[in-house]
Design a protein around this motif. Structure first.
Motif, PDB file in Angstrom:
ATOM      1  N   ILE A   6       0.756  -1.038  -0.115  1.00  0.00           N
ATOM      2  CA  ILE A   6       0.191   0.105   0.003  1.00  0.00           C
ATOM      3  C   ILE A   6       0.796   1.219   0.001  1.00  0.00           C
ATOM      4  O   ILE A   6       0.583   2.112  -0.728  1.00  0.00           O
ATOM      5  CB  ILE A   6      -0.898  -0.033   1.247  1.00  0.00           C
ATOM      6  CG1 ILE A   6      -1.828  -1.068   1.121  1.00  0.00           C
ATOM      7  CG2 ILE A   6      -1.786   1.446   1.280  1.00  0.00           C
ATOM      8  CD1 ILE A   6      -2.824  -1.434   2.136  1.00  0.00           C
ATOM      9  N   THR A   7       1.922   1.212   0.834  1.00  0.00           N
ATOM     10  CA  THR A   7       2.733   2.312   0.817  1.00  0.00           C
ATOM     11  C   THR A   7       3.431   2.612  -0.510  1.00  0.00           C
ATOM     12  O   THR A   7       3.513   3.896  -0.971  1.00  0.00           O
ATOM     13  CB  THR A   7       3.931   2.188   1.883  1.00  0.00           C
ATOM     14  OG1 THR A   7       3.555   1.978   3.129  1.00  0.00           O
ATOM     15  CG2 THR A   7       4.755   3.264   1.852  1.00  0.00           C
ATOM     16  N   PHE A   8       4.019   1.539  -1.358  1.00  0.00           N
ATOM     17  CA  PHE A   8       4.437   1.981  -2.729  1.00  0.00           C
ATOM     18  C   PHE A   8       3.509   2.354  -3.612  1.00  0.00           C
ATOM     19  O   PHE A   8       3.580   2.904  -4.703  1.00  0.00           O
ATOM     20  CB  PHE A   8       5.294   0.512  -3.201  1.00  0.00           C
ATOM     21  CG  PHE A   8       6.738   0.548  -2.538  1.00  0.00           C
ATOM     22  CD1 PHE A   8       7.556   1.528  -2.939  1.00  0.00           C
ATOM     23  CD2 PHE A   8       7.045  -0.497  -1.616  1.00  0.00           C
ATOM     24  CE1 PHE A   8       8.904   1.355  -2.774  1.00  0.00           C
ATOM     25  CE2 PHE A   8       8.395  -0.456  -1.082  1.00  0.00           C
ATOM     26  CZ  PHE A   8       9.190   0.459  -1.593  1.00  0.00           C
ATOM     27  N   LEU A   9       2.072   1.730  -3.476  1.00  0.00           N
ATOM     28  CA  LEU A   9       1.172   2.297  -4.352  1.00  0.00           C
ATOM     29  C   LEU A   9       0.845   3.738  -4.164  1.00  0.00           C
ATOM     30  O   LEU A   9       0.665   4.400  -5.263  1.00  0.00           O
ATOM     31  CB  LEU A   9      -0.257   1.342  -3.870  1.00  0.00           C
ATOM     32  CG  LEU A   9      -1.327   1.667  -4.906  1.00  0.00           C
ATOM     33  CD1 LEU A   9      -1.230   1.438  -6.490  1.00  0.00           C
ATOM     34  CD2 LEU A   9      -2.643   0.818  -4.378  1.00  0.00           C
ATOM     35  N   VAL A  10       0.624   4.037  -2.924  1.00  0.00           N
ATOM     36  CA  VAL A  10       0.558   5.532  -2.613  1.00  0.00           C
ATOM     37  C   VAL A  10       1.776   6.251  -3.121  1.00  0.00           C
ATOM     38  O   VAL A  10       1.388   7.469  -3.879  1.00  0.00           O
ATOM     39  CB  VAL A  10       0.355   5.731  -0.901  1.00  0.00           C
ATOM     40  CG1 VAL A  10       0.567   7.266  -0.577  1.00  0.00           C
ATOM     41  CG2 VAL A  10      -0.830   5.197  -0.494  1.00  0.00           C
ATOM     42  N   ILE A  13       1.145   6.877  -6.817  1.00  0.00           N
ATOM     43  CA  ILE A  13       0.108   7.624  -7.218  1.00  0.00           C
ATOM     44  C   ILE A  13       0.456   9.187  -7.044  1.00  0.00           C
ATOM     45  O   ILE A  13       0.157   9.872  -7.888  1.00  0.00           O
ATOM     46  CB  ILE A  13      -1.257   7.310  -6.278  1.00  0.00           C
ATOM     47  CG1 ILE A  13      -1.930   6.100  -6.816  1.00  0.00           C
ATOM     48  CG2 ILE A  13      -2.198   8.558  -6.300  1.00  0.00           C
ATOM     49  CD1 ILE A  13      -2.874   5.526  -5.730  1.00  0.00           C
ATOM     50  N   VAL A  14       0.912   9.465  -6.015  1.00  0.00           N
ATOM     51  CA  VAL A  14       1.834  10.642  -5.861  1.00  0.00           C
ATOM     52  C   VAL A  14       2.688  11.080  -6.834  1.00  0.00           C
ATOM     53  O   VAL A  14       2.471  12.345  -7.439  1.00  0.00           O
ATOM     54  CB  VAL A  14       2.183  10.768  -4.518  1.00  0.00           C
ATOM     55  CG1 VAL A  14       3.098  12.153  -4.277  1.00  0.00           C
ATOM     56  CG2 VAL A  14       1.242  10.701  -3.184  1.00  0.00           C
ATOM     57  N   ILE A  23       9.604   7.075 -11.911  1.00  0.00           N
ATOM     58  CA  ILE A  23       9.161   6.424 -10.456  1.00  0.00           C
ATOM     59  C   ILE A  23       7.987   5.984 -10.312  1.00  0.00           C
ATOM     60  O   ILE A  23       7.700   5.068  -9.415  1.00  0.00           O
ATOM     61  CB  ILE A  23       9.370   7.763  -9.307  1.00  0.00           C
ATOM     62  CG1 ILE A  23      10.702   8.605  -9.523  1.00  0.00           C
ATOM     63  CG2 ILE A  23       8.966   7.530  -8.108  1.00  0.00           C
ATOM     64  CD1 ILE A  23      10.793   9.753  -8.715  1.00  0.00           C
ATOM     65  N   VAL A  24       6.984   6.369 -11.242  1.00  0.00           N
ATOM     66  CA  VAL A  24       5.776   5.731 -11.202  1.00  0.00           C
ATOM     67  C   VAL A  24       5.857   4.376 -11.360  1.00  0.00           C
ATOM     68  O   VAL A  24       5.148   3.280 -11.068  1.00  0.00           O
ATOM     69  CB  VAL A  24       4.800   6.442 -12.079  1.00  0.00           C
ATOM     70  CG1 VAL A  24       3.339   5.726 -12.215  1.00  0.00           C
ATOM     71  CG2 VAL A  24       4.408   7.674 -11.647  1.00  0.00           C
ATOM     72  N   GLY A  25       6.474   3.980 -12.599  1.00  0.00           N
ATOM     73  CA  GLY A  25       6.624   2.497 -13.159  1.00  0.00           C
ATOM     74  C   GLY A  25       7.228   1.633 -12.149  1.00  0.00           C
ATOM     75  O   GLY A  25       6.812   0.465 -11.846  1.00  0.00           O
ATOM     76  N   THR A  26       8.386   2.258 -11.349  1.00  0.00           N
ATOM     77  CA  THR A  26       9.106   1.513 -10.369  1.00  0.00           C
ATOM     78  C   THR A  26       8.360   1.266  -9.308  1.00  0.00           C
ATOM     79  O   THR A  26       8.211   0.102  -8.675  1.00  0.00           O
ATOM     80  CB  THR A  26      10.253   2.083 -10.082  1.00  0.00           C
ATOM     81  OG1 THR A  26      11.177   2.341 -11.362  1.00  0.00           O
ATOM     82  CG2 THR A  26      11.423   1.350  -9.160  1.00  0.00           C
ATOM     83  N   ALA A  27       7.655   2.138  -8.815  1.00  0.00           N
ATOM     84  CA  ALA A  27       6.877   1.949  -7.270  1.00  0.00           C
ATOM     85  C   ALA A  27       5.577   1.299  -7.650  1.00  0.00           C
ATOM     86  O   ALA A  27       5.373   0.475  -6.780  1.00  0.00           O
ATOM     87  CB  ALA A  27       6.421   3.469  -6.814  1.00  0.00           C
ATOM     88  N   ALA A  28       5.115   1.253  -8.988  1.00  0.00           N
ATOM     89  CA  ALA A  28       3.807   0.580  -9.225  1.00  0.00           C
ATOM     90  C   ALA A  28       4.320  -0.999  -9.252  1.00  0.00           C
ATOM     91  O   ALA A  28       3.593  -1.982  -8.946  1.00  0.00           O
ATOM     92  CB  ALA A  28       3.079   0.822 -10.482  1.00  0.00           C
TER      93      ALA A  28
END
Length: 54
Positions: A6-10, A13-14, A23-28
């Protein structure tokens, strides 16, 4: 494990809202991986917990 997903999903999203594409691709991706690991561990613990005691 679910809290990390959930932390990495948030974070994803941010970062998407702020326009950081890499960063979006990596975190997702990390969020998906951690959620999958959580799901497998949940199913395994559920099956083991339902097994009769010997």
């Amino acid at each position: 494990m679910l809290s990390w997903a959930i932390t990495f999903l948030v974070i994803a999203i941010v970062a998407a809202v702020l326009g950081f594409g890499g960063i979006v691709g990596t975190a997702a991706g990390i969020a998906k991986l951690l959620f999958l690991v959580f799901l497998v561990m949940f199913v395994v613990s559920f099956v083991i917990g339902r097994r009769p005691q010997l």
